[in-house]
Design an enzyme around this catalytic site. Structure first.
Site, PDB file in Angstrom:
ATOM      1  N   LYS A 203       0.839  -1.216   0.000  1.00 31.04           N
ATOM      2  CA  LYS A 203       0.000   0.000   0.000  1.00 31.04           C
ATOM      3  C   LYS A 203       0.864   1.252   0.000  1.00 31.04           C
ATOM      4  CE  LYS A 203      -1.933   2.211   3.955  1.00 31.04           C
ATOM      5  NZ  LYS A 203      -1.510   3.559   3.944  1.00 31.04           N
ATOM      6  N   ASN A 204       1.873   1.324   0.907  1.00 26.37           N
ATOM      7  CA  ASN A 204       2.618   2.577   1.054  1.00 26.37           C
ATOM      8  C   ASN A 204       3.614   2.821  -0.062  1.00 26.37           C
ATOM      9  OD1 ASN A 204       1.076   3.227   3.210  1.00 26.37           O
ATOM     10  ND2 ASN A 204       2.554   2.587   4.754  1.00 26.37           N
TER      11      ASN A 204
ATOM     12  N   CYS B 100      -5.112   8.582   8.686  1.00 27.84           N
ATOM     13  CA  CYS B 100      -5.392   8.083  10.033  1.00 27.84           C
ATOM     14  C   CYS B 100      -5.000   9.134  11.079  1.00 27.84           C
ATOM     15  CB  CYS B 100      -4.589   6.810  10.297  1.00 27.84           C
ATOM     16  SG  CYS B 100      -5.155   5.449   9.282  1.00 27.84           S
TER      17      CYS B 100
ATOM     18  N   ARG C 179       0.352  15.433  12.446  1.00 34.74           N
ATOM     19  CA  ARG C 179       0.996  14.902  11.227  1.00 34.74           C
ATOM     20  C   ARG C 179       1.374  16.082  10.336  1.00 34.74           C
ATOM     21  NH1 ARG C 179      -1.791   9.440   9.048  1.00 34.74           N
ATOM     22  NH2 ARG C 179       0.333   9.121   8.266  1.00 34.74           N
TER      23      ARG C 179
ATOM     24  N   ASP D  62       3.821   0.727  12.019  1.00 36.47           N
ATOM     25  CA  ASP D  62       2.579   0.212  11.411  1.00 36.47           C
ATOM     26  C   ASP D  62       2.297  -1.227  11.804  1.00 36.47           C
ATOM     27  OD1 ASP D  62       2.986   2.053   8.280  1.00 36.47           O
ATOM     28  OD2 ASP D  62       2.377   2.653  10.292  1.00 36.47           O
TER      29      ASP D  62
ATOM     30  N   ARG E  53      -9.106   0.367   3.557  1.00 33.33           N
ATOM     31  CA  ARG E  53      -8.206   1.329   2.899  1.00 33.33           C
ATOM     32  C   ARG E  53      -6.872   0.659   2.560  1.00 33.33           C
ATOM     33  NH1 ARG E  53      -6.812   6.102   6.362  1.00 33.33           N
ATOM     34  NH2 ARG E  53      -5.242   6.115   4.720  1.00 33.33           N
TER      35      ARG E  53
HETATM   36  C1  EPZ Z   1       4.041   7.132   6.414  1.00 30.58           C
HETATM   37  O1  EPZ Z   1       3.353   8.221   6.984  1.00 30.58           O
HETATM   38  C2  EPZ Z   1       3.031   6.004   6.316  1.00 30.58           C
HETATM   39  N1  EPZ Z   1       1.916   6.422   5.468  1.00 30.58           N
HETATM   40  C3  EPZ Z   1       2.510   5.643   7.712  1.00 30.58           C
HETATM   41  O2  EPZ Z   1       1.710   4.471   7.545  1.00 30.58           O
HETATM   42  C4  EPZ Z   1       3.680   5.299   8.627  1.00 30.58           C
HETATM   43  O3  EPZ Z   1       3.189   5.126   9.940  1.00 30.58           O
HETATM   44  C5  EPZ Z   1       4.737   6.395   8.599  1.00 30.58           C
HETATM   45  O4  EPZ Z   1       5.123   6.697   7.244  1.00 30.58           O
HETATM   46  C6  EPZ Z   1       5.996   5.988   9.368  1.00 30.58           C
HETATM   47  O5  EPZ Z   1       6.530   4.819   8.796  1.00 30.58           O
HETATM   48  C7  EPZ Z   1       2.081   6.393   4.130  1.00 30.58           C
HETATM   49  O6  EPZ Z   1       3.129   6.005   3.635  1.00 30.58           O
HETATM   50  C8  EPZ Z   1       0.898   6.834   3.294  1.00 30.58           C
HETATM   51  P1  EPZ Z   1       6.444  10.254   8.387  1.00 30.58           P
HETATM   52  P2  EPZ Z   1       4.027   9.699   6.959  1.00 30.58           P
HETATM   53  O7  EPZ Z   1       6.516  11.475   7.562  1.00 30.58           O
HETATM   54  O8  EPZ Z   1       4.805   9.849   5.711  1.00 30.58           O
HETATM   55  C9  EPZ Z   1       7.089  13.564  11.741  1.00 30.58           C
HETATM   56  C10 EPZ Z   1      -0.184   3.110   7.607  1.00 30.58           C
HETATM   57  O9  EPZ Z   1      -0.727   2.567   8.568  1.00 30.58           O
HETATM   58  N2  EPZ Z   1       7.053  14.507  10.609  1.00 30.58           N
HETATM   59  O10 EPZ Z   1       7.491   9.195   8.210  1.00 30.58           O
HETATM   60  O11 EPZ Z   1       2.971  10.671   7.298  1.00 30.58           O
HETATM   61  C11 EPZ Z   1       5.728  12.912  11.965  1.00 30.58           C
HETATM   62  O12 EPZ Z   1       4.927  13.721  12.793  1.00 30.58           O
HETATM   63  C12 EPZ Z   1       0.284   4.542   7.748  1.00 30.58           C
HETATM   64  O13 EPZ Z   1       0.058   2.559   6.503  1.00 30.58           O
HETATM   65  C13 EPZ Z   1       7.316  15.858  10.840  1.00 30.58           C
HETATM   66  O14 EPZ Z   1       7.561  16.266  11.969  1.00 30.58           O
HETATM   67  O15 EPZ Z   1       5.023   9.561   8.204  1.00 30.58           O
HETATM   68  C14 EPZ Z   1       6.114  11.611  12.625  1.00 30.58           C
HETATM   69  O16 EPZ Z   1       6.344  11.815  13.999  1.00 30.58           O
HETATM   70  C15 EPZ Z   1      -0.102   5.160   9.078  1.00 30.58           C
HETATM   71  N3  EPZ Z   1       7.296  16.721   9.777  1.00 30.58           N
HETATM   72  C16 EPZ Z   1       7.449  11.251  11.968  1.00 30.58           C
HETATM   73  O17 EPZ Z   1       7.936  12.460  11.405  1.00 30.58           O
HETATM   74  C17 EPZ Z   1       7.018  16.305   8.502  1.00 30.58           C
HETATM   75  O18 EPZ Z   1       7.032  17.147   7.575  1.00 30.58           O
HETATM   76  C18 EPZ Z   1       7.337  10.217  10.860  1.00 30.58           C
HETATM   77  O19 EPZ Z   1       6.376  10.687   9.930  1.00 30.58           O
HETATM   78  C19 EPZ Z   1       6.751  14.939   8.291  1.00 30.58           C
HETATM   79  C20 EPZ Z   1       6.783  14.058   9.349  1.00 30.58           C
END
Ligand code: EPZ
Length: 433
Positions: free
Chosen positions: A22-23, A117, A122, A306, A398
């Site tokens: 998915k991701n 989610c 986020r 995840d 989803r």
């Molecule tokens: C991706 O989300 C995945 N979603 C999430 O999977 C997954 O939990 C996450 O990566 C971590 O592996 C998709 O790929 C669509 P991040 P993403 O940017 O990209 C902080 C699922 O269940 N951050 O890696 O939103 C953020 O707050 C979903 O499949 C900032 O501070 O995650 C978090 O604490 C749920 N500023 C950390 O980084 C930013 O600009 C990691 O977030 C971006 C992120």
């Protein structure tokens, strides 16, 4: 809303085929916007997040042709950055990839702030930091992101303040058509990031170092199309592995890349689960007691956030006390509130959950609050004695292709429970009026 009805207590036996990741799919599909030609994508999962993104691309003028059950042709040569209905984009997190892709292809993007989610804050500040570094001006106003690079994008060095999957992939997309070289430092290393880089390179891009924490992108003038097969879903595979751990039984999990599962496999083996690497499959077996362990979620190759809810269910049934530390998200323990209805003993304090293992769970009506929590509640229902009704299953659908059918194939007693048809009171009103 449709629901699942589960009659638990039966171990799982048989084989399950894992679908495309998915991701990876939710990044690769928007990335097709960068390609002036036809992208043939294979092993595309049939999940609602993918359908939504394909719908969005069509609204932007792309031509989508379904070749077979898991193969899709996407032609964005006639696509334009038009105003896509924001309510569509707000439904999922991955709509933010449209910013990087549209910015890279058209030099501007108007995209609504993403949904997805509810895992706590986020932000997308690191995405915006990257777009700014490439020369784009980005404004966020009234829930919309406006990005403009009238003179095109120019490669630059970007150092991510936090390891971010989304920011790493979004900046990669914006950089592939930029002038010159872009370096992304402190990049995320997840398998789906490597998959996006490999997709872009198969379309004519020059992305190097994906899978390490330094990614270099050498801008090329145009991407002209090609074919690519999406990797198997690490988290879907892990979900079925955690189900065997919690419920018991023996399952052959097919179409996987065992290397991507190492962090999950090692934790399950600590808990007393047998996992055999068979090359493109893993054989998972649990017929004895589950042992306690501790989990700390980390960016890849650490234990994936995840998988936290799914392994949490198995820990609820392990002998002893286990501790989970959720280091990525602020709000990813809500599923435990639902589990308390099934007899789980747990204390949550900020990012830490202390789980006292119990000898068994009792079925109860529960409600999903996000995608992976939903999968965890299904696992809990399968492990529990008695009946469990899982509501709000749209979250699960989803990200999991044919979950009910795949679990039925493993002998699980699970089926859809269609929402009761509300009696039509309006007929009385018509009678009255
Ligand atoms: C991706 O989300 C995945 N979603 C999430 O999977 C997954 O939990 C996450 O990566 C971590 O592996 C998709 O790929 C669509 P991040 P993403 O940017 O990209 C902080 C699922 O269940 N951050 O890696 O939103 C953020 O707050 C979903 O499949 C900032 O501070 O995650 C978090 O604490 C749920 N500023 C950390 O980084 C930013 O600009 C990691 O977030 C971006 C992120």
């Amino acid at each position: 809303m449709d629901r699942y009805l589960i009659k638990g207590g039966k171990p799982l036996y048989g084989e399950v085929e894992i679908s495309g990741a998915k991701n990876a799919a939710v990044a690769i599909i928007p990335a097709a916007l960068l390609v002036d030609g036809v992208c043939r994508l294979e092993n595309v999962p049939r999940i609602s997040d993918v359908s939504l993104l394909l719908n969005i691309l069509e609204q932007m003028g792309a031509t989508i042709r379904r070749v077979n059950r898991s193969t899709i042709d996407i032609d964005c040569s006639q696509a334009r950055q038009t105003g896509v209905p924001s309510e569509l984009m707000r439904k999922i997190r991955a709509s933010y990839y449209l910013i990087g892709a549209a910015l890279g292809r058209f030099g501007h993007a108007e995209v609504s702030m993403p949904g997805g989610c509810d895992l706590g804050a986020r932000p997308i500040d690191q995405h915006i930091k990257g777009f700014n570094a490439l020369g784009a001006k980005v404004e966020v106003e009234a829930g919309m992101v406006y990005a403009k690079a009238p003179d095109g994008l120019t490669g630059n060095a970007v150092y991510l303040d936090v390891v971010s999957v989304g920011a790493t992939m979004n900046i990669m997309m914006a950089a592939v058509l930029a002038k010159g070289k872009t370096t992304i430092e402190n990049a995320a290393r997840e398998p789906h990031i490597v998959d996006l880089a490999n997709f872009l390179n198969s379309m004519g891009a020059d992305v190097r170092g994906a899978g390490t924490n330094v990614i270099r992108v050498y801008g090329t003038g145009q991407l002209t199309g090609g074919a690519y097969s999406i990797i198997p879903d690490q988290i879907e595979a892990g979900t079925y592995m955690a189900a065997v751990a919690a419920v018991g039984g023996e399952v052959l999990v097919k179409n996987v890349i065992p290397k991507h599962l190492e962090c999950i496999t090692s934790k399950l083996q600590e808990m007393g689960v047998t996992v055999k690497d068979l090359g493109e499959a893993v054989l998972v077996k649990r017929d004895g007691p589950l042992h306690r362990t501790n989990i700390k979620t980390m960016p890849y190759p650490g234990f994936p956030t995840d998988m936290q809810p799914q392994i949490g269910i198995a820990l609820c049934l392990a002998q002893g006390t286990s501790i989970i530390t959720e280091s990525i998200w602020d709000n990813r323990y809500r599923y435990l509130d639902e589990l308390k209805k099934m007899g789980v003993t747990v204390q949550v304090d900020g990012k830490t959950a202390v789980i006292e293992g119990v000898t068994g769970l009792t079925g109860a009506p529960v409600s999903c609050c996000d995608l992976r929590a939903g999968a965890a509640l299904v696992i809990a229902g399968l492990a529990a004695q008695g009946e469990t009704i899982v509501e709000q299953i749209h979250y699960i659908e989803r990200g999991y292709e044919d979950l009910v059918e795949k679990m039925q194939g493993l002998g699980a007693d699970i089926d859809y429970l269609l929402a009761p048809v509300e009696p039509d009171h309006t007929s009385n009103l018509r009678a009255i009026s």
